[in-house]
Motif scaffolding. Sequence first.
Motif, PDB file in Angstrom:
ATOM      1  N   ARG A  28      -4.687  -7.136  14.017  1.00  0.00           N
ATOM      2  CA  ARG A  28      -5.131  -6.362  13.417  1.00  0.00           C
ATOM      3  C   ARG A  28      -4.493  -5.338  12.131  1.00  0.00           C
ATOM      4  NH1 ARG A  28      -8.018  -5.314  18.219  1.00  0.00           N
ATOM      5  NH2 ARG A  28      -9.291  -7.416  19.058  1.00  0.00           N
ATOM      6  N   VAL A  29      -3.372  -4.585  12.426  1.00  0.00           N
ATOM      7  CA  VAL A  29      -2.802  -4.366  11.433  1.00  0.00           C
ATOM      8  C   VAL A  29      -2.160  -4.181  10.368  1.00  0.00           C
ATOM      9  CG1 VAL A  29      -0.702  -2.164  10.702  1.00  0.00           C
ATOM     10  CG2 VAL A  29      -2.516  -2.183  13.214  1.00  0.00           C
ATOM     11  N   VAL A  30      -1.685  -5.984  10.242  1.00  0.00           N
ATOM     12  CA  VAL A  30      -0.959  -6.305   9.893  1.00  0.00           C
ATOM     13  C   VAL A  30      -1.735  -7.453   9.037  1.00  0.00           C
ATOM     14  CG1 VAL A  30       0.328  -8.847  10.002  1.00  0.00           C
ATOM     15  CG2 VAL A  30       1.306  -7.471  11.675  1.00  0.00           C
ATOM     16  N   THR A  31      -3.045  -7.795   9.382  1.00  0.00           N
ATOM     17  CA  THR A  31      -3.914  -8.299   8.460  1.00  0.00           C
ATOM     18  C   THR A  31      -4.580  -7.728   7.403  1.00  0.00           C
ATOM     19  OG1 THR A  31      -4.592 -10.500  10.007  1.00  0.00           O
ATOM     20  CG2 THR A  31      -6.506  -9.454   8.599  1.00  0.00           C
ATOM     21  N   LEU A  32      -4.482  -6.199   8.120  1.00  0.00           N
ATOM     22  CA  LEU A  32      -4.973  -5.120   6.603  1.00  0.00           C
ATOM     23  C   LEU A  32      -4.124  -4.591   5.449  1.00  0.00           C
ATOM     24  CD1 LEU A  32      -7.428  -3.209   9.242  1.00  0.00           C
ATOM     25  CD2 LEU A  32      -8.383  -4.369   7.270  1.00  0.00           C
ATOM     26  N   ARG A  33      -2.859  -4.916   6.346  1.00  0.00           N
ATOM     27  CA  ARG A  33      -2.532  -4.499   5.507  1.00  0.00           C
ATOM     28  C   ARG A  33      -1.734  -5.762   4.523  1.00  0.00           C
ATOM     29  NH1 ARG A  33       2.514  -6.281   4.609  1.00  0.00           N
ATOM     30  NH2 ARG A  33       3.394  -6.956   7.568  1.00  0.00           N
ATOM     31  N   LYS A  34      -1.646  -6.282   4.997  1.00  0.00           N
ATOM     32  CA  LYS A  34      -1.731  -7.637   3.784  1.00  0.00           C
ATOM     33  C   LYS A  34      -3.163  -8.001   3.161  1.00  0.00           C
ATOM     34  CE  LYS A  34       1.889 -10.266   6.575  1.00  0.00           C
ATOM     35  NZ  LYS A  34       2.184 -11.841   7.035  1.00  0.00           N
ATOM     36  N   ALA A  35      -4.024  -7.718   3.806  1.00  0.00           N
ATOM     37  CA  ALA A  35      -5.677  -8.121   2.497  1.00  0.00           C
ATOM     38  C   ALA A  35      -5.024  -6.611   1.764  1.00  0.00           C
ATOM     39  CB  ALA A  35      -6.753  -7.806   3.797  1.00  0.00           C
ATOM     40  N   PHE A  36      -5.102  -5.841   1.636  1.00  0.00           N
ATOM     41  CA  PHE A  36      -4.588  -4.720   0.859  1.00  0.00           C
ATOM     42  C   PHE A  36      -3.751  -5.097  -0.154  1.00  0.00           C
ATOM     43  CE2 PHE A  36      -8.590  -2.706   3.111  1.00  0.00           C
ATOM     44  CZ  PHE A  36      -8.576  -1.781   2.169  1.00  0.00           C
ATOM     45  N   ILE A  69      -4.006   4.622  15.336  1.00  0.00           N
ATOM     46  CA  ILE A  69      -5.373   4.082  14.312  1.00  0.00           C
ATOM     47  C   ILE A  69      -6.323   5.616  13.922  1.00  0.00           C
ATOM     48  CG2 ILE A  69      -8.009   3.482  15.435  1.00  0.00           C
ATOM     49  CD1 ILE A  69      -6.165   2.015  18.218  1.00  0.00           C
ATOM     50  N   PRO A  70      -7.088   6.485  13.971  1.00  0.00           N
ATOM     51  CA  PRO A  70      -7.761   7.342  13.231  1.00  0.00           C
ATOM     52  C   PRO A  70      -7.409   7.388  11.118  1.00  0.00           C
ATOM     53  CG  PRO A  70      -7.524   7.844  14.758  1.00  0.00           C
ATOM     54  CD  PRO A  70      -6.587   7.227  15.163  1.00  0.00           C
ATOM     55  N   GLN A  71      -5.646   7.357  11.127  1.00  0.00           N
ATOM     56  CA  GLN A  71      -5.463   7.280  10.025  1.00  0.00           C
ATOM     57  C   GLN A  71      -5.209   6.068   9.229  1.00  0.00           C
ATOM     58  OE1 GLN A  71      -0.527   8.917   9.870  1.00  0.00           O
ATOM     59  NE2 GLN A  71      -0.759   8.977   8.216  1.00  0.00           N
ATOM     60  N   LEU A  72      -4.929   4.789   9.841  1.00  0.00           N
ATOM     61  CA  LEU A  72      -4.893   3.557   9.374  1.00  0.00           C
ATOM     62  C   LEU A  72      -6.879   3.356   9.563  1.00  0.00           C
ATOM     63  CD1 LEU A  72      -2.465   1.526  12.313  1.00  0.00           C
ATOM     64  CD2 LEU A  72      -2.657   1.897   9.935  1.00  0.00           C
ATOM     65  N   ALA A  73      -7.645   3.713   9.673  1.00  0.00           N
ATOM     66  CA  ALA A  73      -8.543   3.403   9.885  1.00  0.00           C
ATOM     67  C   ALA A  73      -9.200   4.490   8.551  1.00  0.00           C
ATOM     68  CB  ALA A  73      -9.875   3.791  11.107  1.00  0.00           C
ATOM     69  N   GLU A  74      -8.843   5.357   8.032  1.00  0.00           N
ATOM     70  CA  GLU A  74      -8.871   6.150   6.759  1.00  0.00           C
ATOM     71  C   GLU A  74      -8.310   5.498   6.051  1.00  0.00           C
ATOM     72  OE1 GLU A  74      -7.819   9.625   5.252  1.00  0.00           O
ATOM     73  OE2 GLU A  74      -8.476   9.586   6.794  1.00  0.00           O
ATOM     74  N   ILE A  75      -7.010   4.739   6.132  1.00  0.00           N
ATOM     75  CA  ILE A  75      -6.183   3.797   4.910  1.00  0.00           C
ATOM     76  C   ILE A  75      -6.664   2.683   4.493  1.00  0.00           C
ATOM     77  CG2 ILE A  75      -3.882   2.576   4.187  1.00  0.00           C
ATOM     78  CD1 ILE A  75      -2.916   4.766   5.454  1.00  0.00           C
ATOM     79  N   PHE A  76      -7.382   2.356   5.522  1.00  0.00           N
ATOM     80  CA  PHE A  76      -7.869   0.420   5.210  1.00  0.00           C
ATOM     81  C   PHE A  76      -9.782   0.824   4.884  1.00  0.00           C
ATOM     82  CE2 PHE A  76      -4.500  -0.392   7.434  1.00  0.00           C
ATOM     83  CZ  PHE A  76      -3.269  -1.373   6.570  1.00  0.00           C
TER      84      PHE A  76
END
Length: 129
Positions: A28-36, A69-76
């Motif tokens: 999920r982290v990889v997918t979101l990073r690439k999507a952004f 996770i909270p920081q990743l949720a905020e970034i994405f």
Amino acid sequence: MAWIKETHAHLAETHLATTSPAFDLAQRVVTLRKAFGMTQEDLAGRMGISRSAIAFLETGRSSSVRKHIPQLAEIFQVPVDLFLSGMADKDVVEVLSSDEQNLITLYRALPSEFKLNVQKYIERQNVYR
């Protein structure tokens, strides 16, 4: 069919059956990073950690991914639940005609096996348009 019997071929186990929750979270982290459109370096800079730490998060080798996770949720800009369950609830306001509302009500009342038939029927009808 004969080839299957002759070779004793069988379906391999699905990928989903062999993944762990840590691997799913990492994907999920990889997918979101690439999507952004972000690189590992970009994400590392936003999070204040090293690029290699991001690589560990994205491969499921880091046990600390949950604390990020909270920081990743905020970034994405996604709910925390997206990382935990892979799904997020979001209310959607949709204006439906009375015909559309009737179809949805009828569809929801169908047993599961009939719902698939209805979906296939609708897909076939849209192919010819």
